[in-house]
Write a protein that holds these residues in place. Sequence first.
Motif, PDB file in Angstrom:
ATOM      1  N   LEU A  47      33.759   5.339 -11.154  1.00  0.00           N
ATOM      2  CA  LEU A  47      34.762   6.394 -10.960  1.00  0.00           C
ATOM      3  C   LEU A  47      34.503   7.176  -9.682  1.00  0.00           C
ATOM      4  O   LEU A  47      35.447   7.568  -8.975  1.00  0.00           O
ATOM      5  N   SER A  65      39.053  11.735 -15.181  1.00  0.00           N
ATOM      6  CA  SER A  65      38.393  10.686 -15.965  1.00  0.00           C
ATOM      7  C   SER A  65      36.880  10.874 -15.970  1.00  0.00           C
ATOM      8  O   SER A  65      36.223  10.721 -17.004  1.00  0.00           O
ATOM      9  N   TRP A  69      34.414  11.471 -19.277  1.00  0.00           N
ATOM     10  CA  TRP A  69      33.235  10.650 -19.573  1.00  0.00           C
ATOM     11  C   TRP A  69      31.987  11.517 -19.756  1.00  0.00           C
ATOM     12  O   TRP A  69      31.197  11.317 -20.679  1.00  0.00           O
TER      13      TRP A  69
END
Length: 286
Positions: A47, A65, A69
């Motif tokens: 990412l 995102s 996580w």
Amino acid sequence: MQEWLLVALRTLLAIVILFLMTKILGKRQVSQLSFFEYITGITIGSLAAYISLDLDARWYLGIVSLSVWVLFSLGIEFLQIKSKKARDFIESKARVLIKDGKIMEENLKKERITTDELMEELRKKSVFQTANVEFAVMEPSGDINVLLTKENQPLTPKHLGIKVDPEQEPQVVIMDGVVINEPLATIGLNREWLDTELEKIGVAIENVFLGQVDSYGQLYVDLYDDQIKVPKPQNKATLLATLKKCEADLEMFSLSTKAPKAKKMYEECAKELERVIKEVRPLLIQ
């Protein structure tokens, strides 16, 4: 803005975000990765790369995102702290591979470890014969820890019935040719003592790369010039020799005197000193 400059700025941003997220997750992410943490680390790295290189206007979704996580990973960690069942499910349990010198073949199959792999791991622990192993267990991290049988364990003062005082941490008193005063004061020493010890071995402070004092007050130095050999501290050896000399003197006095009371006193003192030497000898010959 030019693309190369945009990529550079986003990369810097990704590095800062990744560093902050890693700090939040804690040191365990680096030192002891579980299976889930391993997946998390790979995903977070991917990412971060997306944030750096995606030139689309929606690149900020990568940060969203990444945050999800990290928060999910934190939630899993807190769940593991609170619940043993969660720990066993997420990280799995430790499994015994050897017990009383016998290999547990079924457990090897469950962990999908071959005999060759097991023997390789044992050799890493300096174990070459399974019969010498009392207990070997595979931890959730994948490490195999080994407990040798009593007769194959290294001999320690406890086995000999000798009580040993806890040893203090060696203190760094010289670093890069500069004296550090705080550790000196911590162990009750001063700059004058340090100068005297350096004078004994003929070394100037500016030539010392690292200097440490152990719990017995002995100074060890590492010089910038590795070709120069520095004599090892002899404080403990000198103390042992002095104690032996005192014992010999007491025995000589007991033999040379004709007074019964004095003779008995010297003999008792010599025996007591012999007992003391026997107790401290393991510490003074290290």
